[in-house]
Design an enzyme around this catalytic site. Structure first.
Site, PDB file in Angstrom:
ATOM      1  N   GLY A  45       0.802  -1.230   0.000  1.00  0.00           N
ATOM      2  CA  GLY A  45       0.000   0.000   0.000  1.00  0.00           C
ATOM      3  C   GLY A  45       0.826   1.268   0.000  1.00  0.00           C
ATOM      4  N   CYS A  47       2.007   2.918   2.532  1.00  0.00           N
ATOM      5  CA  CYS A  47       3.098   2.894   3.508  1.00  0.00           C
ATOM      6  C   CYS A  47       4.413   2.415   2.898  1.00  0.00           C
ATOM      7  N   LYS A  56      11.046   7.824   4.889  1.00  0.00           N
ATOM      8  CA  LYS A  56      12.061   7.708   5.943  1.00  0.00           C
ATOM      9  C   LYS A  56      13.433   7.395   5.351  1.00  0.00           C
ATOM     10  N   GLY A 186       1.480  23.382   2.640  1.00  0.00           N
ATOM     11  CA  GLY A 186       1.030  22.548   3.746  1.00  0.00           C
ATOM     12  C   GLY A 186       2.191  22.226   4.673  1.00  0.00           C
ATOM     13  N   ILE A 190       3.634  15.648   6.169  1.00  0.00           N
ATOM     14  CA  ILE A 190       4.432  15.449   4.961  1.00  0.00           C
ATOM     15  C   ILE A 190       5.232  16.704   4.645  1.00  0.00           C
ATOM     16  N   GLY A 277      -3.038  17.224   3.193  1.00  0.00           N
ATOM     17  CA  GLY A 277      -3.831  16.212   3.880  1.00  0.00           C
ATOM     18  C   GLY A 277      -4.155  15.034   2.984  1.00  0.00           C
ATOM     19  N   ASP A 318      -6.645   3.723   7.081  1.00  0.00           N
ATOM     20  CA  ASP A 318      -6.942   5.105   6.688  1.00  0.00           C
ATOM     21  C   ASP A 318      -8.382   5.303   6.233  1.00  0.00           C
ATOM     22  N   HIS A 450      23.511   3.395  30.463  1.00  0.00           N
ATOM     23  CA  HIS A 450      24.167   4.698  30.365  1.00  0.00           C
ATOM     24  C   HIS A 450      25.316   4.593  29.370  1.00  0.00           C
TER      25      HIS A 450
HETATM   26  P1  FAD Z   1      -2.948   2.017   2.283  1.00  0.00           P
HETATM   27  O1  FAD Z   1      -1.562   1.824   2.719  1.00  0.00           O
HETATM   28  O2  FAD Z   1      -3.304   3.257   1.541  1.00  0.00           O
HETATM   29  O3  FAD Z   1      -3.336   0.753   1.406  1.00  0.00           O
HETATM   30  C1  FAD Z   1      -4.566   0.641   0.770  1.00  0.00           C
HETATM   31  C2  FAD Z   1      -4.406  -0.313  -0.400  1.00  0.00           C
HETATM   32  O4  FAD Z   1      -5.680  -0.643  -0.901  1.00  0.00           O
HETATM   33  C3  FAD Z   1      -3.633   0.289  -1.576  1.00  0.00           C
HETATM   34  O5  FAD Z   1      -2.529  -0.536  -1.894  1.00  0.00           O
HETATM   35  C4  FAD Z   1      -4.651   0.322  -2.732  1.00  0.00           C
HETATM   36  O6  FAD Z   1      -4.073   0.048  -3.986  1.00  0.00           O
HETATM   37  C5  FAD Z   1      -5.608  -0.791  -2.314  1.00  0.00           C
HETATM   38  N1  FAD Z   1      -6.975  -0.658  -2.843  1.00  0.00           N
HETATM   39  C6  FAD Z   1      -7.794   0.438  -2.760  1.00  0.00           C
HETATM   40  N2  FAD Z   1      -9.004   0.150  -3.282  1.00  0.00           N
HETATM   41  C7  FAD Z   1      -8.946  -1.164  -3.693  1.00  0.00           C
HETATM   42  C8  FAD Z   1      -9.875  -2.043  -4.296  1.00  0.00           C
HETATM   43  N3  FAD Z   1     -11.123  -1.650  -4.556  1.00  0.00           N
HETATM   44  N4  FAD Z   1      -9.479  -3.295  -4.589  1.00  0.00           N
HETATM   45  C9  FAD Z   1      -8.215  -3.711  -4.299  1.00  0.00           C
HETATM   46  N5  FAD Z   1      -7.300  -2.926  -3.728  1.00  0.00           N
HETATM   47  C10 FAD Z   1      -7.670  -1.668  -3.421  1.00  0.00           C
HETATM   48  N6  FAD Z   1       2.237   6.617   8.700  1.00  0.00           N
HETATM   49  C11 FAD Z   1       2.991   6.315   9.773  1.00  0.00           C
HETATM   50  O7  FAD Z   1       2.483   5.682  10.713  1.00  0.00           O
HETATM   51  N7  FAD Z   1       4.307   6.682   9.862  1.00  0.00           N
HETATM   52  C12 FAD Z   1       4.911   7.375   8.872  1.00  0.00           C
HETATM   53  O8  FAD Z   1       6.100   7.690   8.969  1.00  0.00           O
HETATM   54  C13 FAD Z   1       4.152   7.717   7.722  1.00  0.00           C
HETATM   55  N8  FAD Z   1       4.719   8.391   6.711  1.00  0.00           N
HETATM   56  C14 FAD Z   1       3.984   8.683   5.604  1.00  0.00           C
HETATM   57  C15 FAD Z   1       4.590   9.396   4.581  1.00  0.00           C
HETATM   58  C16 FAD Z   1       3.879   9.719   3.447  1.00  0.00           C
HETATM   59  C17 FAD Z   1       4.556  10.498   2.336  1.00  0.00           C
HETATM   60  C18 FAD Z   1       2.525   9.294   3.325  1.00  0.00           C
HETATM   61  C19 FAD Z   1       1.740   9.609   2.071  1.00  0.00           C
HETATM   62  C20 FAD Z   1       1.904   8.584   4.340  1.00  0.00           C
HETATM   63  C21 FAD Z   1       2.628   8.279   5.498  1.00  0.00           C
HETATM   64  N9  FAD Z   1       2.057   7.578   6.559  1.00  0.00           N
HETATM   65  C22 FAD Z   1       2.792   7.304   7.671  1.00  0.00           C
HETATM   66  C23 FAD Z   1       0.649   7.117   6.516  1.00  0.00           C
HETATM   67  C24 FAD Z   1       0.569   5.620   6.144  1.00  0.00           C
HETATM   68  O9  FAD Z   1       1.174   5.431   4.876  1.00  0.00           O
HETATM   69  C25 FAD Z   1      -0.882   5.186   6.118  1.00  0.00           C
HETATM   70  O10 FAD Z   1      -1.481   5.480   7.359  1.00  0.00           O
HETATM   71  C26 FAD Z   1      -0.993   3.685   5.858  1.00  0.00           C
HETATM   72  O11 FAD Z   1      -0.417   3.339   4.629  1.00  0.00           O
HETATM   73  C27 FAD Z   1      -2.464   3.278   5.879  1.00  0.00           C
HETATM   74  O12 FAD Z   1      -2.578   1.911   5.606  1.00  0.00           O
HETATM   75  P2  FAD Z   1      -3.916   1.319   4.957  1.00  0.00           P
HETATM   76  O13 FAD Z   1      -3.718  -0.149   4.866  1.00  0.00           O
HETATM   77  O14 FAD Z   1      -5.094   1.833   5.653  1.00  0.00           O
HETATM   78  O15 FAD Z   1      -3.979   1.961   3.485  1.00  0.00           O
HETATM   79  P1  NAD Z   2      -1.634  17.124   7.356  1.00  0.00           P
HETATM   80  O1  NAD Z   2      -3.076  17.094   7.662  1.00  0.00           O
HETATM   81  O2  NAD Z   2      -0.659  16.608   8.351  1.00  0.00           O
HETATM   82  O3  NAD Z   2      -1.196  18.628   7.025  1.00  0.00           O
HETATM   83  C1  NAD Z   2      -1.806  19.377   6.009  1.00  0.00           C
HETATM   84  C2  NAD Z   2      -1.493  20.834   6.266  1.00  0.00           C
HETATM   85  O4  NAD Z   2      -1.862  21.581   5.100  1.00  0.00           O
HETATM   86  C3  NAD Z   2      -2.261  21.430   7.433  1.00  0.00           C
HETATM   87  O5  NAD Z   2      -1.359  22.034   8.336  1.00  0.00           O
HETATM   88  C4  NAD Z   2      -3.203  22.434   6.769  1.00  0.00           C
HETATM   89  O6  NAD Z   2      -3.461  23.570   7.566  1.00  0.00           O
HETATM   90  C5  NAD Z   2      -2.392  22.816   5.528  1.00  0.00           C
HETATM   91  N1  NAD Z   2      -3.183  23.376   4.415  1.00  0.00           N
HETATM   92  C6  NAD Z   2      -4.385  22.962   3.931  1.00  0.00           C
HETATM   93  N2  NAD Z   2      -4.757  23.719   2.872  1.00  0.00           N
HETATM   94  C7  NAD Z   2      -3.776  24.631   2.674  1.00  0.00           C
HETATM   95  C8  NAD Z   2      -3.578  25.676   1.726  1.00  0.00           C
HETATM   96  N3  NAD Z   2      -4.468  25.952   0.749  1.00  0.00           N
HETATM   97  N4  NAD Z   2      -2.461  26.433   1.806  1.00  0.00           N
HETATM   98  C9  NAD Z   2      -1.531  26.179   2.790  1.00  0.00           C
HETATM   99  N5  NAD Z   2      -1.681  25.213   3.713  1.00  0.00           N
HETATM  100  C10 NAD Z   2      -2.781  24.425   3.645  1.00  0.00           C
HETATM  101  O7  NAD Z   2      -1.489  16.347   5.958  1.00  0.00           O
HETATM  102  P2  NAD Z   2      -0.219  15.794   5.152  1.00  0.00           P
HETATM  103  O8  NAD Z   2       1.027  16.453   5.602  1.00  0.00           O
HETATM  104  O9  NAD Z   2      -0.605  15.883   3.716  1.00  0.00           O
HETATM  105  O10 NAD Z   2      -0.174  14.280   5.578  1.00  0.00           O
HETATM  106  C11 NAD Z   2      -1.304  13.441   5.340  1.00  0.00           C
HETATM  107  C12 NAD Z   2      -1.414  12.350   6.357  1.00  0.00           C
HETATM  108  O11 NAD Z   2      -0.398  11.379   6.114  1.00  0.00           O
HETATM  109  C13 NAD Z   2      -1.175  12.795   7.788  1.00  0.00           C
HETATM  110  O12 NAD Z   2      -2.337  13.314   8.376  1.00  0.00           O
HETATM  111  C14 NAD Z   2      -0.760  11.519   8.442  1.00  0.00           C
HETATM  112  O13 NAD Z   2      -1.921  10.805   8.771  1.00  0.00           O
HETATM  113  C15 NAD Z   2      -0.015  10.784   7.345  1.00  0.00           C
HETATM  114  N6  NAD Z   2       1.468  10.937   7.527  1.00  0.00           N
HETATM  115  C16 NAD Z   2       2.027  10.518   8.696  1.00  0.00           C
HETATM  116  C17 NAD Z   2       3.383  10.660   8.883  1.00  0.00           C
HETATM  117  C18 NAD Z   2       3.986  10.180  10.178  1.00  0.00           C
HETATM  118  O14 NAD Z   2       3.334   9.440  10.877  1.00  0.00           O
HETATM  119  N7  NAD Z   2       5.210  10.584  10.510  1.00  0.00           N
HETATM  120  C19 NAD Z   2       4.191  11.226   7.907  1.00  0.00           C
HETATM  121  C20 NAD Z   2       3.584  11.655   6.733  1.00  0.00           C
HETATM  122  C21 NAD Z   2       2.213  11.498   6.551  1.00  0.00           C
END
Ligand code: FAD
Ligand code: NAD
Length: 474
Positions: A45, A47, A56, A186, A190, A277, A318, A450
């Site tokens: 997915g 992640c 990371k 934003g 991210i 977001g 998610d 330590h």
């Molecule tokens: P997803 O990982 O989105 O997986 C959903 C899967 O479902 C996808 O592979 C998709 O192809 C599949 N799918 C969708 N619809 C269908 C369908 N109808 N049939 C078959 N397959 C389908 N979280 C953290 O905890 N730590 C982090 O450091 C972190 N960093 C992140 C950095 C970035 C840049 C981003 C974008 C996200 C980050 N996240 C992080 C968030 C994390 O990636 C998500 O919370 C996590 O992947 C959610 O898992 P999920 O299984 O719910 O969905």
């Molecule tokens: P976010 O919700 O963390 O931040 C989005 C930011 O965009 C907010 O601060 C919001 O005020 C701002 N924003 C919205 N509209 C705007 C505009 N028009 N102009 C300027 N700023 C605006 O969302 P993200 O950074 O896209 O990350 C998405 C999700 O992915 C997170 O909520 C989190 O669940 C997941 N994620 C987690 C990690 C982690 O766990 N370390 C890392 C990356 C992503």
């Protein structure tokens, strides 16, 4: 197993192979259920393919390059020549290894893997369309199902992602060349993580954040430390300005913003990363057919056993809304499988940690003092500044703190916020304390190696008790 005139039958159909879905499928296999996992795109997915792991990798590599070039105070004088293609290839190798691992782990647990897009037909049948022309489709009859379809980036009107000028996080994690300048729209998870990484690689970064401060919800003192460090790295913040649109300006994009007072500004950059977001992907599998209607924010509502409004259909990760974190998805996936197998599993959100992989990192779990008061506790707070930690000084990373909150009367640990190196790792100890119902004395009385950063966690607990040795007691 129910097999009639259709091609496949399964006890548990899991739709989506991200952390939520593959955890559910593997756990179901372990419990002896006949499980089928359908993935439309790539196992692992968001992640594994374009989220946690690739980001990371980029953050670590950029941190390494930057650290090497900024170690003069340690007597080290070096230059780091970063080949972004090489870095991205290394990152892709990690992704391939982990996604291949997911497939193998599923197979080892007896999970049947199907590649394609699944849609519900009715409460017991789904149709899977295989990708590519002429690949056809198949029906899967199921007894129970888990929806784990994840999330996708929120689209910002006026900023259509083209992968060239306007990037989403996936594009930003696979660039072939470092942009000279980057405007990040934003300042959330991210935006802050990736702007730090690109600034460390040498890009000129501007972050535009609509709210008054970045990282909403993380607390003023934590975000101020991270923002100050980001500014030291050369990142410019435009807070309280919402991005409105953009236009070509020579070789650059000119991003226009508007403040709450209606003042407009503009910033030019070679590339624009939009990170405003993510939204639940609840529209990919025809939920209407099982009678599930997503709530107003687009997420699927569930109870503490991951059950939805539809009998026998669970939802995890998610697609169920905040917190959208991989470790929350893993836990929910496990619980869904266990409940489907008839076990009395339940979710407890009290000890779900969160971390931001900025410089320094932030880690949180449980309640802060205000939250504890709001829940009727009389909180006591203990703190240890990283500047008093010998280990933090040897790492050249003395900014930050460990703050622990406990119930004054009983000493039960309620939460913590950690800002500093490896805060994402350190927070686990406090998560375990909450999970076990431990008291301050349990953490303070545990002998920590330590010199380590984890000693700061024990010192913060001792500080709350008035017995700290390395920081003035409250
Ligand atoms: P997803 O990982 O989105 O997986 C959903 C899967 O479902 C996808 O592979 C998709 O192809 C599949 N799918 C969708 N619809 C269908 C369908 N109808 N049939 C078959 N397959 C389908 N979280 C953290 O905890 N730590 C982090 O450091 C972190 N960093 C992140 C950095 C970035 C840049 C981003 C974008 C996200 C980050 N996240 C992080 C968030 C994390 O990636 C998500 O919370 C996590 O992947 C959610 O898992 P999920 O299984 O719910 O969905
Ligand atoms: P976010 O919700 O963390 O931040 C989005 C930011 O965009 C907010 O601060 C919001 O005020 C701002 N924003 C919205 N509209 C705007 C505009 N028009 N102009 C300027 N700023 C605006 O969302 P993200 O950074 O896209 O990350 C998405 C999700 O992915 C997170 O909520 C989190 O669940 C997941 N994620 C987690 C990690 C982690 O766990 N370390 C890392 C990356 C992503």
């Amino acid at each position: 197993m129910v097999v009639g005139d259709i091609s496949t039958g399964t006890e548990l159909l899991v739709i989506g192979g991200g952390p939520g879905g593959y955890a559910a499928a593997i756990r179901a296999g372990q419990l002896g259920l006949d499980a089928t996992l359908v993935e439309a795109d790539a196992y692992g997915g968001t992640c594994l393919n374009e989220g946690c792991i690739p980001s990371k990798a980029l953050i670590h590599a950029s941190g390494l390059a930057h650290a090497v070039e900024h170690a003069e105070s340690m007597g080290i004088h070096a230059r780091a020549d970063v080949d972004l293609r090489g870095l991205v290839a290394w990152k892709d190798g990690i992704v391939d290894r982990l996604t291949g691992g997911v497939e193998r782990l599923c197979e080892a647990s007896g999970v049947n893997l199907i590649e394609g897009r699944a849609e519900f037909v009715d409460g017991n049948t789904a149709r899977v369309a295989h990708g590519g022309e002429g690949q056809g489709s198949e029906s899967v009859e199921f007894e129970r199902a888990v929806v784990a379809t994840g999330s996708r980036p929120v689209e910002l009107p006026g900023f259509e992602v083209d992968g060239e000028r306007i990037l989403d996080s996936s594009d930003a994690l696979s660039l072939e060349a470092l942009p000279e300048s980057l405007c990040v729209v934003g300042g959330g998870y991210i935006g802050m993580e990736l702007s730090t990484a690109f600034a460390k690689l040498g890009a000129d970064v501007t972050v535009v954040e609509a709210l008054d401060d970045v990282l909403p919800g993380y607390g003023d003192d934590a975000t101020a430390i991270v923002r100050d460090r980001a500014e030291e790295l050369g990142i410019e913040f435009r807070r309280g300005e919402a991005a409105q649109g953009w236009a070509e300006a020579g070789d650059d994009a000119r991003v226009t913003t508007e403040t709450g007072a209606g003042e407009t500004n503009s910033y030019t950059a070679e590339r624009v990363l939009v990170a405003v977001g993510r939204e639940p992907a609840a529209d990919t599998c025809n939920l209407e057919a099982v009678g599930i209607e997503p709530s107003e924010d687009g997420s699927i509502e569930t109870d503490d056993a991951t059950r939805t409004a539809a009998e026998g259909v669970h939802a995890v990760g998610d697609v169920t809304g905040e917190p959208m974190l991989a470790h929350a998805a893993y836990r929910e996936g496990r619980v869904a499988a266990e409940v489907a197998a008839g076990e009395p599993a339940r979710l407890d959100h009290r000890a779900i940690p969160a971390a931001v992989f900025t410089d320094p990192e932030i880690g949180t779990v449980g309640l802060d003092a205000e939250g504890a008061e709001a829940e009727g506790f009389d909180p006591v707070v203990g703190e240890m500044p990283m500047g008093s930690s010998g280990r933090a000084l040897t790492l050249g990373a003395e900014t930050g703190f460990v703050r622990i909150v406990a119930d004054a009367e009983t000493g039960f640990v309620l939460g913590a916020r950690i800002v500093g190196p490896d805060a994402s790792e350190l927070i686990a100890e406090v998560g375990l304390a909450i999970e076990m119902g431990a008291r301050l004395g349990d953490i303070a009385g545990t002998v920590h190696v330590h010199p380590t950063l984890s000693e700061a966690v024990a010192e913060a607990a001792a500080n709350a008790q008035g017995t700290a040795l390395h920081t003035p007691n409250r």
